[in-house]
Design a protein around this motif. Structure first.
Motif, mmCIF file in Angstrom:
data_model
loop_
_atom_site.group_PDB
_atom_site.id
_atom_site.type_symbol
_atom_site.label_atom_id
_atom_site.label_comp_id
_atom_site.label_asym_id
_atom_site.label_seq_id
_atom_site.Cartn_x
_atom_site.Cartn_y
_atom_site.Cartn_z
ATOM 1 N N PRO A 273 0.808 -1.225 0.000
ATOM 2 C CA PRO A 273 0.000 0.000 0.000
ATOM 3 C C PRO A 273 0.841 1.275 0.000
ATOM 4 N N LEU A 274 2.044 1.228 0.572
ATOM 5 C CA LEU A 274 2.898 2.417 0.534
ATOM 6 C C LEU A 274 3.318 2.748 -0.898
ATOM 7 N N LEU A 275 3.679 1.721 -1.659
ATOM 8 C CA LEU A 275 4.054 1.954 -3.052
ATOM 9 C C LEU A 275 2.859 2.421 -3.882
ATOM 10 N N TYR A 276 1.698 1.845 -3.600
ATOM 11 C CA TYR A 276 0.496 2.290 -4.303
ATOM 12 C C TYR A 276 0.244 3.774 -4.019
ATOM 13 N N ALA A 277 0.432 4.180 -2.763
ATOM 14 C CA ALA A 277 0.227 5.585 -2.397
ATOM 15 C C ALA A 277 1.236 6.487 -3.109
ATOM 16 N N CYS A 278 2.481 6.029 -3.267
ATOM 17 C CA CYS A 278 3.474 6.795 -4.023
ATOM 18 C C CYS A 278 3.036 6.932 -5.474
ATOM 19 N N MET A 279 2.536 5.846 -6.037
ATOM 20 C CA MET A 279 2.040 5.851 -7.406
ATOM 21 C C MET A 279 0.871 6.838 -7.529
ATOM 22 N N GLU A 280 -0.030 6.798 -6.574
ATOM 23 C CA GLU A 280 -1.199 7.681 -6.578
ATOM 24 C C GLU A 280 -0.800 9.150 -6.443
ATOM 25 N N SER A 281 0.290 9.422 -5.732
ATOM 26 C CA SER A 281 0.691 10.817 -5.488
ATOM 27 C C SER A 281 1.096 11.535 -6.771
ATOM 28 N N LEU A 282 1.364 10.772 -7.838
ATOM 29 C CA LEU A 282 1.683 11.375 -9.129
ATOM 30 C C LEU A 282 0.454 11.547 -10.008
ATOM 31 N N GLY A 283 -0.694 11.138 -9.510
ATOM 32 C CA GLY A 283 -1.892 11.202 -10.322
ATOM 33 C C GLY A 283 -1.843 10.170 -11.432
ATOM 34 N N GLY A 284 -2.445 10.485 -12.573
ATOM 35 C CA GLY A 284 -2.543 9.529 -13.670
ATOM 36 C C GLY A 284 -1.201 9.067 -14.193
ATOM 37 N N VAL A 285 -0.201 9.949 -14.195
ATOM 38 C CA VAL A 285 1.101 9.564 -14.728
ATOM 39 C C VAL A 285 1.753 8.488 -13.859
ATOM 40 N N GLY A 286 1.381 8.427 -12.589
ATOM 41 C CA GLY A 286 1.934 7.401 -11.711
ATOM 42 C C GLY A 286 1.449 6.008 -12.066
ATOM 43 N N TYR A 287 0.281 5.933 -12.683
ATOM 44 C CA TYR A 287 -0.299 4.640 -13.063
ATOM 45 C C TYR A 287 0.308 4.103 -14.357
ATOM 46 N N LEU A 288 1.013 4.951 -15.086
ATOM 47 C CA LEU A 288 1.555 4.559 -16.386
ATOM 48 C C LEU A 288 2.853 3.767 -16.227
ATOM 49 N N GLU A 289 3.091 2.888 -17.207
ATOM 50 C CA GLU A 289 4.399 2.221 -17.302
ATOM 51 C C GLU A 289 5.343 3.201 -18.004
ATOM 52 N N ASN A 290 6.016 4.012 -17.215
ATOM 53 C CA ASN A 290 6.805 5.112 -17.762
ATOM 54 C C ASN A 290 8.150 4.628 -18.297
ATOM 55 N N ASN A 291 8.101 3.759 -19.307
ATOM 56 C CA ASN A 291 9.341 3.203 -19.858
ATOM 57 C C ASN A 291 10.222 4.267 -20.484
ATOM 58 N N GLU A 292 9.584 5.326 -21.025
ATOM 59 C CA GLU A 292 10.385 6.372 -21.645
ATOM 60 C C GLU A 292 11.085 7.254 -20.616
ATOM 61 N N SER A 293 10.634 7.196 -19.377
ATOM 62 C CA SER A 293 11.308 7.855 -18.245
ATOM 63 C C SER A 293 11.387 6.811 -17.139
ATOM 64 N N GLU A 294 12.234 5.793 -17.358
ATOM 65 C CA GLU A 294 12.226 4.580 -16.525
ATOM 66 C C GLU A 294 12.409 4.867 -15.045
ATOM 67 N N TYR A 295 13.156 5.913 -14.716
ATOM 68 C CA TYR A 295 13.403 6.218 -13.308
ATOM 69 C C TYR A 295 12.135 6.612 -12.563
ATOM 70 N N MET A 296 11.080 6.994 -13.307
ATOM 71 C CA MET A 296 9.806 7.372 -12.694
ATOM 72 C C MET A 296 8.800 6.227 -12.658
ATOM 73 N N ASN A 297 9.201 5.041 -13.065
ATOM 74 C CA ASN A 297 8.245 3.946 -13.278
ATOM 75 C C ASN A 297 7.873 3.265 -11.956
ATOM 76 N N ILE A 298 7.035 3.941 -11.162
ATOM 77 C CA ILE A 298 6.587 3.356 -9.898
ATOM 78 C C ILE A 298 5.653 2.178 -10.154
ATOM 79 N N ALA A 299 4.945 2.188 -11.286
ATOM 80 C CA ALA A 299 4.050 1.072 -11.605
ATOM 81 C C ALA A 299 4.837 -0.240 -11.681
ATOM 82 N N ARG A 300 6.032 -0.186 -12.271
ATOM 83 C CA ARG A 300 6.877 -1.383 -12.324
ATOM 84 C C ARG A 300 7.281 -1.822 -10.922
ATOM 85 N N LEU A 301 7.655 -0.867 -10.092
ATOM 86 C CA LEU A 301 8.062 -1.197 -8.723
ATOM 87 C C LEU A 301 6.904 -1.826 -7.953
#
Length: 631
Positions: free
Chosen positions: A449-477
């Motif tokens: 749930p902590l990681l989900y909350a981090c993902m949620e804190s970015l809004g919609g972009v947090g839910y994306l598989e941000n492969n083009e900006s891999e360092y931001m890819n909380i969805a993968r984590l």
């Protein structure tokens, strides 16, 4: 107003990450709390350098490659004329590069090197945590290799080993603890079968003692290693890190479930290795890859179903004592599961902090404000940071105990801050016996749930598989972290294991006595007597009921004990540096809804004061001011 388009209009400035060792407040506090000053000074430059390296673009390119180009199998196990041949597992270049990086940085080998005494594991696992979210899951074979190295190391100290066994075990151990990628090995860990899942006692894999005739080909002619005297047949349902060089596995013998070491490959002088008919080469050691698992996460990690037919291996320890033997491995892999979970949480919070510093949101009536000025957003992140720190203390205390048990003869005194929770040597093993299932269950569960909350804190972009900006890819984590609560024992399995350990007719009393010692010494201030009272109530429940009667409440027992231990450790943190931010984090922990049955909540104060405290908790600085973060 000019309309926006794909190339015009507002574009969100990219968040930029900072070195987690230097800028994650919880990592910094744990580092200062658990390590003596001289060791901290000695290791800090290298850890800081690692913190920079894992954020380099080449590392994230390897991660993207490993994630996009998943492992696959070549061949169907037969050649064009129907003859049996090996199936081949193909892994990507990114995976191999990250494996080499992991080996070169000594994220296994450091645990077996001299110089840091009982703090070796603390430093090793802090470095592993920093690499975790940039590792594309090579940390999984790293954890299993760590456990394999430890079990072999322990047996190499046994004078009862035959000369042949000693040569074989030493050879494997040397490969496991090497920092040279051309020589280093990784290890699998094959326990799970279809019949039992985490219950390995009903294994259908069978080992038969049948030494090969004198003069048979060596398993590895170059290193002079013979084939094992045991022939192993069976089917392993989950085998992560299928590309490893060796494995530790369980199999039944005539005397019960036993542990074995087996290399993944062996030399075959009759093997045709080229189109010209050239013979002599290596083949899989009686292993056929049945299929790869299709998983929700950890997709870069090859996990397979394996059929074993005539796999040659070596008995570890005594027949019938397989469960006892793998406890050595499980102690390490369970702690490292918690390390992996916290590595993901630390990176998730790093991304959330970075986004907070660059994102603006509506403030009503046409006004805008930075997220860093939003009292609700900062309160949300601060609450996440408090939970992260609670889990960090529990995890690195367990790592400290492991280091103490392994380096029990060290003459170094513990830092004053943790002296009160440093048990005598005779209590280390009983304490670790209960700490490891508790730690793994609690931390890996809470991390999700902590990681989900981090993902949620970015809004919609947090839910994306941000492969083009891999360092931001909380969805993968998030996807990868979900398995940590399942492998090496689910929450129910670990809760049951904890109760069994606490009620064990021999070791249970020592485990409770050890807990008694550290909780009472750690929470003996009159104002914090509620911690001791909670433990006394839990202890009474354990002593008054049978193991069977306690099982239905096993999860509740684990959770209550974890909170008692965390509260004790947070109190030590406050005593070590009685600063406003640390005291506030402690207050919020004991006043949180999860702790409401232990202590009455207190008021939070006015909005301006709490916003400043929230920023300080999140960014680790007392002088954070509106709109800026002083890092």
């Amino acid at each position: 107003m000019e309309p926006a388009s794909a190339s015009k209009g507002f574009f969100q400035p990219l968040p930029t990450l900072t070195n987690q060792f230097l800028h994650d407040p919880s990592i910094k506090r744990v580092f200062e709390l658990f390590l003596p000053a001289d060791i901290a000074r000695a290791v800090a430059p290298e850890i800081s350098s690692l913190g920079d390296e894992v954020l380099q673009q080449r590392i994230f390119d390897h991660v993207s490659d490993a994630e996009k180009n998943e492992p696959y199998i070549v061949g169907g196990g037969r050649n064009a004329f129907g003859q049996a041949v090996d199936t081949k597992l193909i892994v990507t270049e990114g995976w191999r590069k990250l494996q080499s990086f992991n080996i070169e940085k000594g994220l296994v080998s450091q645990g077996y090197e001299d110089g840091l005494d009982q703090y070796t594991r603390l430093v090793q696992y802090l470095r592993a945590l920093i690499f975790e979210s940039s590792s594309a899951n090579v940390s999984c074979p790293s954890a299993m290799s760590d456990g394999a190295a430890r079990i072999l190391q322990r047996h190499l100290l046994d004078s009862k080993l035959s000369l042949e066994e000693r040569v074989v075990f030493q050879n494997a151990y040397n490969h496991l603890v090497s920092r040279d990628p051309t020589k280093a090995w990784t290890s699998g860990q094959w326990m799970t079968e279809r019949i039992g899942g985490s219950d390995v006692s009903l294994s259908e894999t069978v080992a038969t003692y049948s030494p090969l005739p004198t003069g048979s080909p060596l398993c590895d002619p170059e290193e002079g290693i013979p084939s094992g005297p045991w022939s192993i047949d069976g089917f392993k349902w989950f085998s992560s890190a299928t590309d490893s060089n060796m494995t530790i596995l369980l199999a039944q013998t005539s005397k019960g479930l036993s542990a074995f070491y087996a290399p993944m490959k062996r030399y075959n002088p009759s093997l045709v290795t080229s189109a010209t008919g050239l013979k002599g080469g290596t083949e899989l050691n009686g292993v056929t890859i049945s299929r790869l698992k299709n998983k929700m996460g950890t997709r870069s990690l090859p996990t397979a179903e394996l059929q074993l037919r005539g796999m040659r291996g070596w008995l570890i320890g005594k027949e019938g004592q397989g469960i006892k033997e793998i406890t050595t491995i499980l102690t390490i892999t369970r702690i490292r599961s918690a390390i992996s979970a916290l590595g993901h949480v630390s990176r998730g919070l790093a991304v959330a902090r970075a986004y907070t510093e660059v994102r603006e949101v509506g403030a009503g009536r046409g006004k805008r404000m930075g997220l860093i000025d939003s009292v609700l957003h900062m309160r949300t992140l601060a609450n996440l940071a408090v939970k992260q720190h609670a889990m960090m203390l529990l995890t690195f205390y367990s790592s400290y105990l492991l280091g103490l048990e392994e380096r029990w003869n060290s003459a170094r005194a513990p830092p004053p801050a943790i002296a009160a929770v440093t048990p005598p040597p005779e209590f280390l093993t009983p304490l670790l016996r209960v700490m490891t299932p508790l730690l793994k269950a609690y931390v890996t569960k809470q991390a999700i749930p902590l990681l989900y909350a981090c993902m949620e804190s970015l809004g919609g972009v947090g839910y994306l598989e941000n492969n083009e900006s891999e360092y931001m890819n909380i969805a993968r984590l998030f996807r990868d972290a979900c398995v940590l609560n399942i492998w090496e024992g689910t929450t129910d399995v670990l809760s049951t294991d904890l109760v069994r350990a606490l009620k064990h007719p021999k070791g249970g009393h020592d485990s409770i006595k050890a807990l008694d010692l550290i909780i009472i010494k750690g929470g003996n201030e009159e104002e914090e007597a509620f911690v001791v009272m909670e433990w006394e109530g839990l202890k009474s429940q354990l002593e008054a009921n049978s193991q069977d009667d306690l099982l239905a409440d096993a999860r509740d027992i684990l959770w209550r004990l974890a909170k008692v231990l965390i509260t004790t450790l947070l109190l030590l943190d406050v005593r070590s540096r009685d600063e406003p931010v640390i005291r506030e984090m402690y207050r919020r922990w004991v006043d949180s809804p999860d702790m409401s049955n232990m202590r009455q909540a207190t008021s939070l104060g006015n909005m301006k004061t709490t916003l400043e405290l929230d920023r300080s908790i999140v960014f680790g600085t007392v002088d954070a001011v509106a709109g800026t973060s002083k890092l």
